[in-house]
Design a protein around this motif. Sequence first.
Motif, PDB file in Angstrom:
ATOM      1  N   HIS A 110       9.898  12.731  -4.364  1.00  0.00           N
ATOM      2  CA  HIS A 110       9.770  11.659  -5.345  1.00  0.00           C
ATOM      3  C   HIS A 110       8.303  11.473  -5.734  1.00  0.00           C
ATOM      4  O   HIS A 110       7.974  11.292  -6.915  1.00  0.00           O
ATOM      5  CB  HIS A 110      10.365  10.373  -4.780  1.00  0.00           C
ATOM      6  CG  HIS A 110      10.550   9.291  -5.782  1.00  0.00           C
ATOM      7  ND1 HIS A 110      10.853   8.007  -5.435  1.00  0.00           N
ATOM      8  CD2 HIS A 110      10.457   9.270  -7.137  1.00  0.00           C
ATOM      9  CE1 HIS A 110      10.937   7.260  -6.520  1.00  0.00           C
ATOM     10  NE2 HIS A 110      10.698   8.008  -7.566  1.00  0.00           N
ATOM     11  N   LEU A 111       7.416  11.515  -4.755  1.00  0.00           N
ATOM     12  CA  LEU A 111       5.989  11.381  -5.039  1.00  0.00           C
ATOM     13  C   LEU A 111       5.512  12.505  -5.959  1.00  0.00           C
ATOM     14  O   LEU A 111       4.792  12.259  -6.925  1.00  0.00           O
ATOM     15  CB  LEU A 111       5.172  11.386  -3.743  1.00  0.00           C
ATOM     16  CG  LEU A 111       3.649  11.387  -3.921  1.00  0.00           C
ATOM     17  CD1 LEU A 111       3.184  10.146  -4.673  1.00  0.00           C
ATOM     18  CD2 LEU A 111       2.957  11.492  -2.574  1.00  0.00           C
TER      19      LEU A 111
ATOM     20  N   GLU B  57       3.499   4.215   0.412  1.00  0.00           N
ATOM     21  CA  GLU B  57       4.740   3.868   1.098  1.00  0.00           C
ATOM     22  C   GLU B  57       5.315   5.016   1.926  1.00  0.00           C
ATOM     23  O   GLU B  57       6.232   4.795   2.713  1.00  0.00           O
ATOM     24  CB  GLU B  57       5.791   3.410   0.084  1.00  0.00           C
ATOM     25  CG  GLU B  57       5.492   2.060  -0.516  1.00  0.00           C
ATOM     26  CD  GLU B  57       6.514   1.637  -1.557  1.00  0.00           C
ATOM     27  OE1 GLU B  57       7.450   2.409  -1.843  1.00  0.00           O
ATOM     28  OE2 GLU B  57       6.361   0.535  -2.083  1.00  0.00           O
TER      29      GLU B  57
ATOM     30  N   ASP C   2       2.259   3.804 -10.260  1.00  0.00           N
ATOM     31  CA  ASP C   2       3.554   4.153  -9.664  1.00  0.00           C
ATOM     32  C   ASP C   2       3.380   5.228  -8.594  1.00  0.00           C
ATOM     33  O   ASP C   2       3.958   5.139  -7.511  1.00  0.00           O
ATOM     34  CB  ASP C   2       4.533   4.637 -10.734  1.00  0.00           C
ATOM     35  CG  ASP C   2       4.979   3.526 -11.678  1.00  0.00           C
ATOM     36  OD1 ASP C   2       4.736   2.336 -11.377  1.00  0.00           O
ATOM     37  OD2 ASP C   2       5.567   3.865 -12.729  1.00  0.00           O
TER      38      ASP C   2
ATOM     39  N   GLU D 218       6.543  11.791  -9.447  1.00  0.00           N
ATOM     40  CA  GLU D 218       5.729  10.721 -10.047  1.00  0.00           C
ATOM     41  C   GLU D 218       4.329  11.224 -10.401  1.00  0.00           C
ATOM     42  O   GLU D 218       3.781  10.866 -11.447  1.00  0.00           O
ATOM     43  CB  GLU D 218       5.622   9.524  -9.103  1.00  0.00           C
ATOM     44  CG  GLU D 218       6.887   8.708  -8.998  1.00  0.00           C
ATOM     45  CD  GLU D 218       7.265   7.981 -10.273  1.00  0.00           C
ATOM     46  OE1 GLU D 218       6.381   7.618 -11.072  1.00  0.00           O
ATOM     47  OE2 GLU D 218       8.471   7.761 -10.471  1.00  0.00           O
TER      48      GLU D 218
ATOM     49  N   GLU E   6       1.665   3.759  -5.510  1.00  0.00           N
ATOM     50  CA  GLU E   6       2.585   2.925  -4.737  1.00  0.00           C
ATOM     51  C   GLU E   6       3.462   3.802  -3.827  1.00  0.00           C
ATOM     52  O   GLU E   6       3.619   3.517  -2.636  1.00  0.00           O
ATOM     53  CB  GLU E   6       3.457   2.106  -5.684  1.00  0.00           C
ATOM     54  CG  GLU E   6       4.362   1.123  -4.983  1.00  0.00           C
ATOM     55  CD  GLU E   6       5.146   0.276  -5.965  1.00  0.00           C
ATOM     56  OE1 GLU E   6       6.327   0.005  -5.669  1.00  0.00           O
ATOM     57  OE2 GLU E   6       4.595  -0.117  -7.008  1.00  0.00           O
ATOM     58  N   LEU E   7       3.996   4.865  -4.377  1.00  0.00           N
ATOM     59  CA  LEU E   7       4.813   5.778  -3.561  1.00  0.00           C
ATOM     60  C   LEU E   7       3.977   6.436  -2.469  1.00  0.00           C
ATOM     61  O   LEU E   7       4.428   6.602  -1.334  1.00  0.00           O
ATOM     62  CB  LEU E   7       5.445   6.856  -4.436  1.00  0.00           C
ATOM     63  CG  LEU E   7       6.616   6.413  -5.287  1.00  0.00           C
ATOM     64  CD1 LEU E   7       7.029   7.536  -6.228  1.00  0.00           C
ATOM     65  CD2 LEU E   7       7.784   6.000  -4.422  1.00  0.00           C
TER      66      LEU E   7
ATOM     67  N   GLN F  87      10.933  11.367   0.177  1.00  0.00           N
ATOM     68  CA  GLN F  87       9.810  10.576  -0.338  1.00  0.00           C
ATOM     69  C   GLN F  87       8.757  11.485  -0.966  1.00  0.00           C
ATOM     70  O   GLN F  87       8.202  11.171  -2.025  1.00  0.00           O
ATOM     71  CB  GLN F  87       9.181   9.760   0.790  1.00  0.00           C
ATOM     72  CG  GLN F  87      10.051   8.639   1.316  1.00  0.00           C
ATOM     73  CD  GLN F  87       9.446   7.978   2.549  1.00  0.00           C
ATOM     74  OE1 GLN F  87       8.754   8.614   3.330  1.00  0.00           O
ATOM     75  NE2 GLN F  87       9.730   6.689   2.720  1.00  0.00           N
TER      76      GLN F  87
END
Length: 86
Positions: free
Chosen positions: A41-42, A27, A20, A45, A23-24, A38
């Motif tokens: 959020h990373l 991206e 996960d 995670e 993936e972030l 972003q």
Amino acid sequence: MPYHKDKQQAFQAAQQGLEDAQELYYEIVRDSSAYGHQLKHLKQEVNEAYEQIQNALEVASEGQREQLERFQQDLTSMVTEVNEIE
């Protein structure tokens, strides 16, 4: 047998956490107006993945332990690269 199942579930959770985060990481658009969101959020995670890895290390077999340590190295590399860009 439940102990083995717990080890496997813990390992799979750690593996999914790493995937996960990766993936972030892939991206993220560094010149996007959403970069800050972003990145936040990373970081969330990555922290969750580190926690899952730590939990899995508590019950891991030797083979799993080696893989989990590689997961930690992968996360550390991502964090280092993101920090260098900032």
